[in-house]
Design an enzyme around this catalytic site. Sequence first.
Site, PDB file in Angstrom:
ATOM      1  N   CYS A 235      -1.647   2.120  -2.771  1.00 56.64           N
ATOM      2  CA  CYS A 235      -2.960   1.790  -2.192  1.00 56.64           C
ATOM      3  C   CYS A 235      -3.286   2.855  -1.149  1.00 56.64           C
ATOM      4  O   CYS A 235      -2.368   3.330  -0.455  1.00 56.64           O
ATOM      5  CB  CYS A 235      -2.888   0.403  -1.541  1.00 56.64           C
ATOM      6  N   ASP A 236      -4.537   3.220  -1.018  1.00 53.45           N
ATOM      7  CA  ASP A 236      -4.865   4.291  -0.060  1.00 53.45           C
ATOM      8  C   ASP A 236      -4.680   3.865   1.395  1.00 53.45           C
ATOM      9  O   ASP A 236      -4.621   4.710   2.291  1.00 53.45           O
ATOM     10  CB  ASP A 236      -6.263   4.885  -0.301  1.00 53.45           C
ATOM     11  N   CYS A 285     -11.785 -15.970  -1.468  1.00 56.01           N
ATOM     12  CA  CYS A 285     -11.292 -14.990  -0.491  1.00 56.01           C
ATOM     13  C   CYS A 285      -9.947 -14.371  -0.879  1.00 56.01           C
ATOM     14  O   CYS A 285      -9.688 -13.210  -0.566  1.00 56.01           O
ATOM     15  CB  CYS A 285     -11.176 -15.705   0.856  1.00 56.01           C
ATOM     16  N   CYS A 289      -7.767  -8.736   2.271  1.00 59.75           N
ATOM     17  CA  CYS A 289      -6.964  -7.521   2.025  1.00 59.75           C
ATOM     18  C   CYS A 289      -5.696  -7.512   2.896  1.00 59.75           C
ATOM     19  O   CYS A 289      -5.721  -7.949   4.049  1.00 59.75           O
ATOM     20  CB  CYS A 289      -7.858  -6.334   2.367  1.00 59.75           C
ATOM     21  N   CYS A 307     -10.315 -13.525   9.407  1.00 64.59           N
ATOM     22  CA  CYS A 307     -10.401 -14.875   8.821  1.00 64.59           C
ATOM     23  C   CYS A 307     -11.561 -15.693   9.396  1.00 64.59           C
ATOM     24  O   CYS A 307     -12.344 -16.272   8.649  1.00 64.59           O
ATOM     25  CB  CYS A 307      -9.074 -15.603   9.007  1.00 64.59           C
TER      26      CYS A 307
HETATM   27  S1  SF4 Z   1      -6.563  -5.568  -1.447  1.00 66.82           S
HETATM   28 FE1  SF4 Z   1      -6.260  -4.152   0.262  1.00 66.82          FE
HETATM   29  S2  SF4 Z   1      -4.056  -3.760   0.263  1.00 66.82           S
HETATM   30 FE2  SF4 Z   1      -4.542  -4.621  -1.735  1.00 66.82          FE
HETATM   31  S3  SF4 Z   1      -4.916  -2.859  -3.090  1.00 66.82           S
HETATM   32 FE3  SF4 Z   1      -6.899  -3.502  -2.241  1.00 66.82          FE
HETATM   33  S4  SF4 Z   1      -7.188  -2.214  -0.424  1.00 66.82           S
HETATM   34 FE4  SF4 Z   1      -4.999  -2.125  -0.958  1.00 66.82          FE
HETATM   35  S1  SF4 Z   2      -7.815 -19.065   5.712  1.00 64.25           S
HETATM   36 FE1  SF4 Z   2      -9.152 -17.307   6.107  1.00 64.25          FE
HETATM   37  S2  SF4 Z   2      -8.158 -15.557   5.148  1.00 64.25           S
HETATM   38 FE2  SF4 Z   2      -7.221 -17.428   4.310  1.00 64.25          FE
HETATM   39  S3  SF4 Z   2      -8.379 -17.868   2.443  1.00 64.25           S
HETATM   40 FE3  SF4 Z   2      -9.354 -19.002   4.088  1.00 64.25          FE
HETATM   41  S4  SF4 Z   2     -10.976 -17.671   4.847  1.00 64.25           S
HETATM   42 FE4  SF4 Z   2      -9.593 -16.406   3.647  1.00 64.25          FE
END
Ligand code: SF4
Ligand code: SF4
Length: 369
Positions: A235-236, A285, A289, A307
């Site tokens: 992943c970048d 969600c 990431c 969150c």
């Molecule tokens: S969700 Fe975030 S950590 Fe996962 S591949 Fe995509 S950019 Fe990378």
């Molecule tokens: S608790 Fe927050 S980060 Fe986790 S799924 Fe729910 S909204 Fe997304």
Amino acid sequence: MAEETLERMISSYMSTEQPVYSFGWQGGEPTLMGASFFRLVTELQRRHGRPGVAVSNGLQTNGTLITDEMAAHLAEFKFLVGVSVDGPADLHDRFRMNAAGAGTHASVMRGIEILRRHSVDFNTLTLVTQANARRGAEVYDWLVAQGFLYHQYIPCVEFMDDGSLASFSLDGESWGRFLCDLFDAWYTHDTRRVSIRLFDSLLHKIVDDRNVVCHLGRDCRQYFVVEHDGGIYPCDFFVRSDLRLGGVADTTWEQALDSQLYRAFGLAKCGWNERCRSCKWLGLCSGDCLKHRPGAPEAPANLSVLCTGLKMFFEHAAPRLNALADAIRTDRRREEELLRPAQSQAGRNDLCPCGSGRKFKKCCGRRNA
Ligand code: SF4
Ligand code: SF4
């Protein structure tokens, strides 16, 4: 990237079986390589691709070094270009300065003019920081007023060495407020005119159960990053020596794909926090990431720092997103009904009446079989 590494990367990838060979050119700043580099790229893709294969190229740039020569080549080979622009000059120039400390907004806009002159497809990428987070509607209106109709917005989240958020980073509440303002500005007039990647991706997910952006998915095995020296990473945001999956000179794509390291990285995405597991928004969600979870991928159960804002946005927008999803389903049903008489007359080898450009038997004909 040296020519030998470039050729090795392209030839090895193009010897695998893919429906589309997708390349994304990112830096640093990839246009520093000049037009000749991208001519070499397309020549190598032609040389190593079997006849008739589909190749897509994306280029992410700050736009300041685009020339007529480069734009003509990007247009000829249908590159999709992403240009970083953070809104009007006063917002953009706050953080996007050149080496002399001067703002770059004017040169970005010059670069965009050149892209337009050559009819290059481009979208805008707007980094959301503490500088523009409170001005979501204004940023959006400014982009639309320039005629930019394909937008991406990226939350700026950076941690300091001690694990605290950097001063320019967004906190969850700022991101949530920004997304709500943006959604309201877009929803009022523009849902069929302006594409906002996050909103489009959420609609894909609701309507088709497809993840078209990685952070909405449950597995981070989505692509590979190849660094200038040929090193392969997952992943970048995670180009780290301990996450190196190999190198293009001595590792096959199958080895990288099957490696335990890649597997563990991919699965960290759903190593959720307890709050995620019981969250009603988890289906949309997916815990956000890994980059936004402090200490991830080693500690994937740490909650995303965004969150609070994500919850705020989902609460705010979900009813209207669901209404849009219903409208898309209705449109599709109508289209199918309109196409049915033409489809009943289409031969297997005719072009599909839906306008896809594919043969009927490989398009709607296959679905109807
Ligand atoms: S969700 Fe975030 S950590 Fe996962 S591949 Fe995509 S950019 Fe990378
Ligand atoms: S608790 Fe927050 S980060 Fe986790 S799924 Fe729910 S909204 Fe997304």
